[in-house]
Design a protein around this motif. Sequence first.
Motif, PDB file in Angstrom:
ATOM      1  N   VAL A 518       0.817  -1.218   0.000  1.00  0.00           N
ATOM      2  CA  VAL A 518       0.000   0.000   0.000  1.00  0.00           C
ATOM      3  C   VAL A 518       0.841   1.253   0.000  1.00  0.00           C
ATOM      4  O   VAL A 518       0.370   2.320  -0.366  1.00  0.00           O
ATOM      5  CB  VAL A 518      -0.953   0.073   1.214  1.00  0.00           C
ATOM      6  CG1 VAL A 518      -2.139  -0.822   1.010  1.00  0.00           C
ATOM      7  CG2 VAL A 518      -0.240  -0.209   2.499  1.00  0.00           C
ATOM      8  N   MET A 519       2.087   1.158   0.444  1.00  0.00           N
ATOM      9  CA  MET A 519       2.864   2.390   0.570  1.00  0.00           C
ATOM     10  C   MET A 519       3.743   2.659  -0.638  1.00  0.00           C
ATOM     11  O   MET A 519       4.493   3.619  -0.664  1.00  0.00           O
ATOM     12  CB  MET A 519       3.696   2.345   1.848  1.00  0.00           C
ATOM     13  CG  MET A 519       2.807   2.536   3.069  1.00  0.00           C
ATOM     14  SD  MET A 519       3.688   2.441   4.611  1.00  0.00           S
ATOM     15  CE  MET A 519       3.310   0.806   5.141  1.00  0.00           C
ATOM     16  N   ALA A 520       3.623   1.804  -1.668  1.00  0.00           N
ATOM     17  CA  ALA A 520       4.425   2.018  -2.874  1.00  0.00           C
ATOM     18  C   ALA A 520       4.007   3.317  -3.544  1.00  0.00           C
ATOM     19  O   ALA A 520       2.830   3.571  -3.741  1.00  0.00           O
ATOM     20  CB  ALA A 520       4.241   0.844  -3.828  1.00  0.00           C
ATOM     21  N   GLY A 521       4.996   4.134  -3.860  1.00  0.00           N
ATOM     22  CA  GLY A 521       4.725   5.367  -4.588  1.00  0.00           C
ATOM     23  C   GLY A 521       4.027   6.445  -3.787  1.00  0.00           C
ATOM     24  O   GLY A 521       3.456   7.364  -4.354  1.00  0.00           O
ATOM     25  N   MET A 522       4.068   6.321  -2.446  1.00  0.00           N
ATOM     26  CA  MET A 522       3.394   7.342  -1.650  1.00  0.00           C
ATOM     27  C   MET A 522       4.395   8.367  -1.144  1.00  0.00           C
ATOM     28  O   MET A 522       5.579   8.070  -0.949  1.00  0.00           O
ATOM     29  CB  MET A 522       2.712   6.676  -0.466  1.00  0.00           C
ATOM     30  CG  MET A 522       1.437   5.980  -0.854  1.00  0.00           C
ATOM     31  SD  MET A 522       0.380   5.838   0.571  1.00  0.00           S
ATOM     32  CE  MET A 522      -1.200   5.769  -0.201  1.00  0.00           C
ATOM     33  N   SER A 523       3.885   9.573  -0.880  1.00  0.00           N
ATOM     34  CA  SER A 523       4.752  10.611  -0.356  1.00  0.00           C
ATOM     35  C   SER A 523       4.988  10.338   1.132  1.00  0.00           C
ATOM     36  O   SER A 523       4.205   9.641   1.769  1.00  0.00           O
ATOM     37  CB  SER A 523       4.080  11.966  -0.536  1.00  0.00           C
ATOM     38  OG  SER A 523       2.951  12.020   0.312  1.00  0.00           O
ATOM     39  N   PRO A 524       6.090  10.879   1.695  1.00  0.00           N
ATOM     40  CA  PRO A 524       6.366  10.677   3.131  1.00  0.00           C
ATOM     41  C   PRO A 524       5.174  11.093   3.990  1.00  0.00           C
ATOM     42  O   PRO A 524       4.853  10.418   4.980  1.00  0.00           O
ATOM     43  CB  PRO A 524       7.565  11.581   3.386  1.00  0.00           C
ATOM     44  CG  PRO A 524       8.220  11.737   2.067  1.00  0.00           C
ATOM     45  CD  PRO A 524       7.152  11.637   1.033  1.00  0.00           C
ATOM     46  N   GLU A 525       4.507  12.138   3.580  1.00  0.00           N
ATOM     47  CA  GLU A 525       3.348  12.620   4.330  1.00  0.00           C
ATOM     48  C   GLU A 525       2.245  11.561   4.361  1.00  0.00           C
ATOM     49  O   GLU A 525       1.676  11.233   5.402  1.00  0.00           O
ATOM     50  CB  GLU A 525       2.842  13.909   3.669  1.00  0.00           C
ATOM     51  CG  GLU A 525       1.580  14.487   4.256  1.00  0.00           C
ATOM     52  CD  GLU A 525       1.760  14.963   5.690  1.00  0.00           C
ATOM     53  OE1 GLU A 525       0.753  15.199   6.352  1.00  0.00           O
ATOM     54  OE2 GLU A 525       2.927  15.077   6.154  1.00  0.00           O
ATOM     55  N   GLU A 526       1.971  10.981   3.190  1.00  0.00           N
ATOM     56  CA  GLU A 526       0.928   9.954   3.100  1.00  0.00           C
ATOM     57  C   GLU A 526       1.336   8.705   3.875  1.00  0.00           C
ATOM     58  O   GLU A 526       0.509   8.055   4.518  1.00  0.00           O
ATOM     59  CB  GLU A 526       0.657   9.601   1.629  1.00  0.00           C
ATOM     60  CG  GLU A 526      -0.112  10.680   0.906  1.00  0.00           C
ATOM     61  CD  GLU A 526      -0.131  10.495  -0.601  1.00  0.00           C
ATOM     62  OE1 GLU A 526      -1.106  10.922  -1.230  1.00  0.00           O
ATOM     63  OE2 GLU A 526       0.849   9.927  -1.150  1.00  0.00           O
ATOM     64  N   ILE A 527       2.600   8.365   3.820  1.00  0.00           N
ATOM     65  CA  ILE A 527       3.085   7.194   4.568  1.00  0.00           C
ATOM     66  C   ILE A 527       2.855   7.407   6.059  1.00  0.00           C
ATOM     67  O   ILE A 527       2.426   6.496   6.773  1.00  0.00           O
ATOM     68  CB  ILE A 527       4.584   6.944   4.263  1.00  0.00           C
ATOM     69  CG1 ILE A 527       4.708   6.405   2.839  1.00  0.00           C
ATOM     70  CG2 ILE A 527       5.191   5.965   5.254  1.00  0.00           C
ATOM     71  CD1 ILE A 527       6.116   6.143   2.398  1.00  0.00           C
ATOM     72  N   ARG A 528       3.084   8.637   6.522  1.00  0.00           N
ATOM     73  CA  ARG A 528       2.869   8.952   7.940  1.00  0.00           C
ATOM     74  C   ARG A 528       1.389   8.741   8.302  1.00  0.00           C
ATOM     75  O   ARG A 528       1.062   8.164   9.337  1.00  0.00           O
ATOM     76  CB  ARG A 528       3.275  10.402   8.213  1.00  0.00           C
ATOM     77  CG  ARG A 528       3.880  10.643   9.578  1.00  0.00           C
ATOM     78  CD  ARG A 528       4.408  12.068   9.667  1.00  0.00           C
ATOM     79  NE  ARG A 528       3.458  13.064   9.153  1.00  0.00           N
ATOM     80  CZ  ARG A 528       2.364  13.464   9.798  1.00  0.00           C
ATOM     81  NH1 ARG A 528       2.087  12.990  10.982  1.00  0.00           N
ATOM     82  NH2 ARG A 528       1.565  14.369   9.256  1.00  0.00           N
ATOM     83  N   LEU A 529       0.505   9.179   7.406  1.00  0.00           N
ATOM     84  CA  LEU A 529      -0.933   9.011   7.662  1.00  0.00           C
ATOM     85  C   LEU A 529      -1.305   7.538   7.746  1.00  0.00           C
ATOM     86  O   LEU A 529      -2.092   7.120   8.596  1.00  0.00           O
ATOM     87  CB  LEU A 529      -1.742   9.679   6.557  1.00  0.00           C
ATOM     88  CG  LEU A 529      -1.781  11.203   6.607  1.00  0.00           C
ATOM     89  CD1 LEU A 529      -2.430  11.751   5.343  1.00  0.00           C
ATOM     90  CD2 LEU A 529      -2.561  11.661   7.826  1.00  0.00           C
ATOM     91  N   ILE A 530      -0.716   6.748   6.864  1.00  0.00           N
ATOM     92  CA  ILE A 530      -1.008   5.312   6.891  1.00  0.00           C
ATOM     93  C   ILE A 530      -0.496   4.692   8.177  1.00  0.00           C
ATOM     94  O   ILE A 530      -1.184   3.875   8.810  1.00  0.00           O
ATOM     95  CB  ILE A 530      -0.397   4.614   5.657  1.00  0.00           C
ATOM     96  CG1 ILE A 530      -1.168   5.036   4.416  1.00  0.00           C
ATOM     97  CG2 ILE A 530      -0.440   3.097   5.803  1.00  0.00           C
ATOM     98  CD1 ILE A 530      -0.948   4.201   3.223  1.00  0.00           C
TER      99      ILE A 530
END
Lengths: 599, 293
Positions: A518-530
């Motif tokens: 799910v975290m492939a290609g996500m921004s650091p910000e989005e990864i933090r949210l996940i």
Amino acid sequence: MRERQMRPALARTRASRVTSTLARLRQETAWLLFGIVVLAAVLVALFGTGDQTQLLFSTCLFAVLAYAWNIISGLSGYVSFGQVGFFGIGAYVAATCQILWQWDWYLAALGAVLAAIVLALPLGTVMLRLQGIFFALGMFGLSRIGALIATSTSLVGGSMGEPVPMVGTTQETALVMLGCAVGAVVLTAWLLRSPLGLRLLALRDDEKAAEASGINTNASKVIAFCLSAALAALAGSLYVWNVGFIDPGSAFNNTYELQTILMVLFGGIGTLWGPLLGAVVISLISNALWAQFPQQQQIILGALILIAVIWMPGGLVSLFQRFGWLRRRPVWGPPPPIGTEKRLPLFPVAVGNTDESVLCCQEVTRRFGGLTALNRVSLEARSGRIVAVIGPNGAGKTTLFNLITGFDRCNGGAIRLGERLLNRLAPYRIARAGIARTFQTCRPFPSLTAWETLLLPALVASASKEEAIRAAAQMLERLALRDQWDASPESLPPGQLRFLEIGRALMLRPRVLLLDEVMAGMSPEEIRLIHTLLREAVAAGCAVVAIEHVVPAIMPIADHVYVLDFGTTIAQGRPDEVLRNPAVIEAYLGTGEEEPVNA
Amino acid sequence: MLQLQTYLLLLLTGIMWGGVYLLMALGLNLIYGVMKVVNLAHGDFIVVAGLLAVTLYGAFQAGPVLAIPLAALLFLLVGLAVYRGLLARVDTAGPQGELRTLLITFGLSSIISNIALLIWGGQYQSVPFFQSSVRLGSLFLPESLIISSLVAFVLAFAVQFWLIRTRWGRLVRATAQSELGAASCGLNTSRIRLLTFALGAALAGAAGALTVVLIPVQAASGGFVTVQAFTLIALGGLGNYLGALLAAILLGVIEVSSSYFLGASAASAMIYLIFILVLIVRPQGLLGQRGRI
């Protein structure tokens, strides 16, 4: 700062509320217009000439057939070239009842409908396993067989046909047929606003993703198939009543099938008003053409189809939809605001105590021909813990997920959820048992809104409608998608689409959550949210298994790591231990010289 | 002894009829294999080519030797025009695209068959050519059947050879397997699709001009021909050429022997029954490959 962010959001909600009210008004206008048209039709039936009444009858007949076809082929996506077979069966059953046993027409019609349902149940169960053009042609073959049986049986006339006692006048039959057409419209409208309709639209878009959301796609398809068969049989029984004659050639008439399909496509497939528009317009046009150019009628109709397809691919309805008319209304939307006192825990505690073994794969093996994709792989997921599965491409990670969720079957080994063996369960049963998954590439339902995407699994997991609505509304808020509740997934940016997919999985209230990259290609910000979202789920006792390519993205939150390579587990343990393991460094990260990752 | 002879005759005529069916399905198979388009006007192409041959015979006493190349050329042009004018104008990808192409070719079928009806009327017509029989031991076989099936098998192998051994055939197969891949290798895939469609139509034209000596046609019989051809290629695995050959022989033998033992109407029921059974047991057709999830 916070205020400034809030205000546009608020304005947007208000604007969307205004547009939704307008849209609803337009929807009601459509029903109002429909009422006027029906009234006019009743007047034609009562005071029109014989020809007009007969035209009304055949238009309504085709409308019913069009809606029957639309349910299985439009809403469920299973295009059939043989639904007219049920029309023929209805006609034959009704004729038999009337000739042999002197039943009244309505009893005969009832008998025809019941017979069609009884027949459609086993047929649908077998035939709906076929996909695409194969289902279409298989149905065509079945309707041909029906015609041949009708030809060779001596029960009601055989190939020559037999008159059926005509008791009704043209007026009566036209009025009854009109009633049936109205019934078909109402049935479709109800379907489109019901959980069943939601399930059909979802399985039309993506059958696997629907199964993963806990939906028994087979059952839903068969129900749709039976509904469609029942409508077609009803039309057939009334047809016999109207013409007063039965023979195989007209009961199993292929031209009817083609004309029906043409009408639905011309009007707009899979929509509420498309089949009606198509049936009325095509019937009127072909009637007028018949009077003017009896020779060239079919040529002009054919040309009309070409023009319609090339210039108007979505059918007549799509022309209206461009102006916001006749759009499908999202089921049970908009999401109601949830007061604080009514809030349910978003992640209800799944298991009593943490660190209890929930999912257990023992020596799972999967072979594809000569290739062993997974060789005696064991994996354990504990409640309240996050397990990461890493490994290079082709290591067998996604295969493992497919085995756990029942989309693929193991050649050996056992997969257990608690004490329950999952090896032979259907995917939707596994999803309902408490294992939710996401897919490597997002598999959204393009026909559903974000709200409906969450509502669909919520209805599976919840005891009541209210509870499901509340849970879905809360999840929508949690994912910050409230403003986009009626957006199609295709219009969402990739990050939000991922969140929606995770939300869809979480709506099942899983005991085990399987995340596939799910975290492939996500921004650091989005990864933090996940990460935050996952920590919440884990705190509630959910067990998470995450496949990840982006090693630094998963390591900080993982409790345990499995490393797969060529289908075998080459290492497992705590993240820092595993990353120091020489075998892992060599197999997964390449050279052993450099610092492995900047975790 | 007589029994054995009957069986042999049934088998032989079955295989030959299979060849004729194969000939009538070749174009459809080629077009589906490359474009994933079911050309519902395929049967009408065949029928019109047949009626054209009838007219040629009536006007100049011209046999199939002249009619076949003429019909093939004519339908090559028709194919080009249909692709350029209709199919190239819509998006054919995805299930919606499939529906669209079905609808376009269905509309085309309606137009062609009704124009044919205006021109030639609704009677069954045939070309009285190759009317003698050939004696094979104690068996008699109609000459028209032998010639048709011979031409059919030769054409089928020619198409197969063209696909496998020639440069253009390779390009066509590449496009069939992955249009995106072919396009990214620099192939002009829309031209290859155009060529394939025109070729498929030309094959239909040739088949029609030949088989009219064997099967009388009428303007409206195109729909039935399409269904028959589709049954065959679906049975063989859509777009699979070897599978189509096998399916053709199987269908021919089954049809001939069941109409001998059970009568004509039971024979056509038999074909549909086998078709459905095959679909359920092997949805990918006899030799088709199962799609990956």
